[in-house]
Scaffold this motif. Structure first.
Motif, PDB file in Angstrom:
ATOM      1  N   GLN A  20     -22.440  73.244  99.751  1.00 47.11           N
ATOM      2  CA  GLN A  20     -23.063  72.576 100.891  1.00 47.11           C
ATOM      3  C   GLN A  20     -22.066  71.629 101.548  1.00 47.11           C
ATOM      4  O   GLN A  20     -21.544  70.725 100.922  1.00 47.11           O
ATOM      5  N   ASP A  21     -21.785  71.816 102.833  1.00 49.50           N
ATOM      6  CA  ASP A  21     -20.858  70.979 103.600  1.00 49.50           C
ATOM      7  C   ASP A  21     -19.522  70.814 102.906  1.00 49.50           C
ATOM      8  O   ASP A  21     -18.958  69.728 102.838  1.00 49.50           O
ATOM      9  N   SER A  22     -19.011  71.885 102.300  1.00 50.48           N
ATOM     10  CA  SER A  22     -17.759  71.805 101.555  1.00 50.48           C
ATOM     11  C   SER A  22     -16.578  71.497 102.442  1.00 50.48           C
ATOM     12  O   SER A  22     -15.544  71.023 101.978  1.00 50.48           O
ATOM     13  N   SER A  23     -16.719  71.743 103.735  1.00 52.01           N
ATOM     14  CA  SER A  23     -15.599  71.509 104.644  1.00 52.01           C
ATOM     15  C   SER A  23     -15.522  70.068 105.127  1.00 52.01           C
ATOM     16  O   SER A  23     -14.568  69.680 105.799  1.00 52.01           O
ATOM     17  N   GLU A  24     -16.554  69.278 104.817  1.00 45.80           N
ATOM     18  CA  GLU A  24     -16.569  67.894 105.298  1.00 45.80           C
ATOM     19  C   GLU A  24     -15.571  67.056 104.518  1.00 45.80           C
ATOM     20  O   GLU A  24     -15.469  67.159 103.295  1.00 45.80           O
ATOM     21  N   THR A  25     -14.822  66.234 105.160  1.00 39.15           N
ATOM     22  CA  THR A  25     -13.837  65.357 104.509  1.00 39.15           C
ATOM     23  C   THR A  25     -14.145  63.915 104.868  1.00 39.15           C
ATOM     24  O   THR A  25     -14.792  63.620 105.883  1.00 39.15           O
ATOM     25  N   PHE A  26     -13.643  62.988 104.022  1.00 34.16           N
ATOM     26  CA  PHE A  26     -13.853  61.562 104.251  1.00 34.16           C
ATOM     27  C   PHE A  26     -12.678  60.992 105.041  1.00 34.16           C
ATOM     28  O   PHE A  26     -11.519  61.350 104.802  1.00 34.16           O
ATOM     29  N   ARG A  27     -12.975  60.126 105.944  1.00 34.94           N
ATOM     30  CA  ARG A  27     -11.939  59.494 106.744  1.00 34.94           C
ATOM     31  C   ARG A  27     -11.200  58.449 105.904  1.00 34.94           C
ATOM     32  O   ARG A  27     -11.798  57.685 105.172  1.00 34.94           O
ATOM     33  N   ASP A  28      -9.881  58.430 106.010  1.00 33.61           N
ATOM     34  CA  ASP A  28      -9.061  57.464 105.290  1.00 33.61           C
ATOM     35  C   ASP A  28      -9.345  56.075 105.843  1.00 33.61           C
ATOM     36  O   ASP A  28      -9.114  55.812 107.037  1.00 33.61           O
ATOM     37  N   PRO A  29      -9.881  55.167 105.007  1.00 32.01           N
ATOM     38  CA  PRO A  29     -10.209  53.829 105.526  1.00 32.01           C
ATOM     39  C   PRO A  29      -8.988  52.985 105.841  1.00 32.01           C
ATOM     40  O   PRO A  29      -9.088  51.957 106.504  1.00 32.01           O
ATOM     41  N   GLY A  30      -7.812  53.414 105.327  1.00 28.83           N
ATOM     42  CA  GLY A  30      -6.610  52.640 105.584  1.00 28.83           C
ATOM     43  C   GLY A  30      -6.508  51.412 104.693  1.00 28.83           C
ATOM     44  O   GLY A  30      -7.347  51.170 103.824  1.00 28.83           O
ATOM     45  N   LEU A  31      -5.468  50.632 104.915  1.00 30.54           N
ATOM     46  CA  LEU A  31      -5.240  49.438 104.106  1.00 30.54           C
ATOM     47  C   LEU A  31      -6.079  48.274 104.633  1.00 30.54           C
ATOM     48  O   LEU A  31      -6.348  48.194 105.831  1.00 30.54           O
ATOM     49  N   PRO A  32      -6.484  47.372 103.765  1.00 26.48           N
ATOM     50  CA  PRO A  32      -7.229  46.192 104.228  1.00 26.48           C
ATOM     51  C   PRO A  32      -6.341  45.317 105.095  1.00 26.48           C
ATOM     52  O   PRO A  32      -5.113  45.330 104.967  1.00 26.48           O
ATOM     53  N   PRO A  33      -6.927  44.556 105.997  1.00 25.34           N
ATOM     54  CA  PRO A  33      -6.114  43.685 106.861  1.00 25.34           C
ATOM     55  C   PRO A  33      -5.366  42.645 106.042  1.00 25.34           C
ATOM     56  O   PRO A  33      -5.887  42.108 105.065  1.00 25.34           O
TER      57      PRO A  33
END
Length: 350
Positions: A20-33
């Motif tokens: 189910q939704d195997s193609s969905e990826t998580f967005r890289d949140p990046g480094l904290p400020p």
């Protein structure tokens, strides 16, 4: 019964199913400020932190100097008070020397070195580029540490690190200055002041001990007669010859062949020096007949000729053969039959 084909957990989407939704990826949140420190924005705060780090390195230097002063000036007598003062100053100097460097480097890192998080992408580099990139990394590290533009920190750190190893060097160098051969050094460790007919006397009073003075369950700290009269090498001799004297029911003793006459009606004498690292064994459990070393919890069973039953000690405490003289005082039959103290390469039965 209602139809559960709609709205069930598998159909409602509340439970994820395989694929189910195997193609969905998580967005890289990046480094904290990044949150700048006070020293990053205020030159006066940075200068203050620099002075603090330098003072910590200076404390390390002073600690090393205190070590040398106490090592060469204080405690060169047999006075116990002077020796205690010397030991305290040696420990204080060593602690300041080590802690000054350690705390100074930590404070330097937390207040003055860059703390910005960054990500280095992995990529292939050729051998031709390897040396250049490594050199560039070293340059970057030196620049980021600020050691080039902060000469006060640099100079005090160099001084502290140059002096800090010297106490250890002098301590190892001064372990023995007698210039004895290896065989003579082994003999020095192997033999003590105990000898035939040397009386057992109380430590530190020097009063002789009669067999009738030793009751079941009692324990005496014992030294050889004549030790207190020594003017040179007294502490070295005492460190090898101190003994614990106890009495137990002879029926509870497991005596090996050849040791049948080493005790006097259950009165036994054993070296007080732990066979692990030489700490004084000073705790006697009357009910269990166990001797305990307080340093690393090595435990010796008095009923089994002080065999090791727990802890890191390598072998049993050496037994001192004893008897009584015509006046009823306890005396040694000879020296210890095996060397006292921790193990060493040439150790063995005499």
């Amino acid at each position: 019964m209602g139809n559960h084909s709609h709205g069930g957990p598998n159909e409602s989407g509340t439970v994820a199913t395989a694929g189910q939704d195997s193609s969905e990826t998580f967005r890289d949140p990046g480094l904290p400020p990044h949150r700048p420190r006070l020293a990053d924005t205020d030159p006066a705060a940075a200068k203050k932190a620099e002075r603090q780090v330098s003072w910590l390195f200076i404390i390390s230097i002073l600690g090393t100097l205190l070590f040398f002063v106490s090592y060469f000036v204080v405690g060169h007598t047999t006075n116990i008070a002077d020796l205690r003062l010397q030991n305290m100053l040696l420990g204080l100097g060593t602690a300041c020397a080590m802690l000054g460097i350690g705390v100074g480097i930590v404070h330097w890192t937390k207040t003055l070195m860059p703390d910005t998080e960054w990500v280095q992408e992995r990529h292939e580099i050729t051998k031709e580029e390897d040396r250049q990139k490594a050199a560039k990394m070293v340059e970057d590290i030196l620049d980021e540490s600020g050691i080039k533009r902060r000469p006060l920190i640099r100079n005090t750190l160099i001084g502290a690190m140059a002096l800090a190893p010297l106490p250890a060097i002098f301590m190892f160098r001064d372990l023995d200055t007698s210039k004895l051969s290896a065989g003579e050094m082994v003999d020095r460790l192997r033999y003590t002041m105990w000898d035939k007919d040397v009386r057992l006397v109380r430590d530190p009073s020097g009063l002789p001990i009669k067999a009738s003075d030793v009751q079941i369950g009692s324990a005496f700290h014992v030294i050889p007669d004549g030790l207190n009269e020594l003017h040179e090498g007294k502490l070295n001799e005492k460190a090898k010859a101190v003994v614990l004297l106890m009495r137990l029911d002879p029926s509870k003793m497991q005596i090996s062949p050849g040791r049948e006459n080493w005790h006097v009606n259950g009165i036994v004498a054993y070296s007080k020096i732990c066979t692990h690292v030489g700490c004084p064994v000073a705790l006697y459990e009357q009910q269990t007949h166990h001797l305990l070393c307080p340093c690393h919890q090595s435990t010796f069973d008095l009923t089994q000729e002080c065999k090791v039953i727990f802890g890191p000690a390598g072998h049993a405490l050496p037994q001192l053969p004893i008897t009584v003289d015509p006046e009823g005082y306890l005396v040694a039959q000879s020296d210890f039959k095996s060397p006292v103290g921790p193990s060493y390469w040439e150790r063995g039965e005499r």
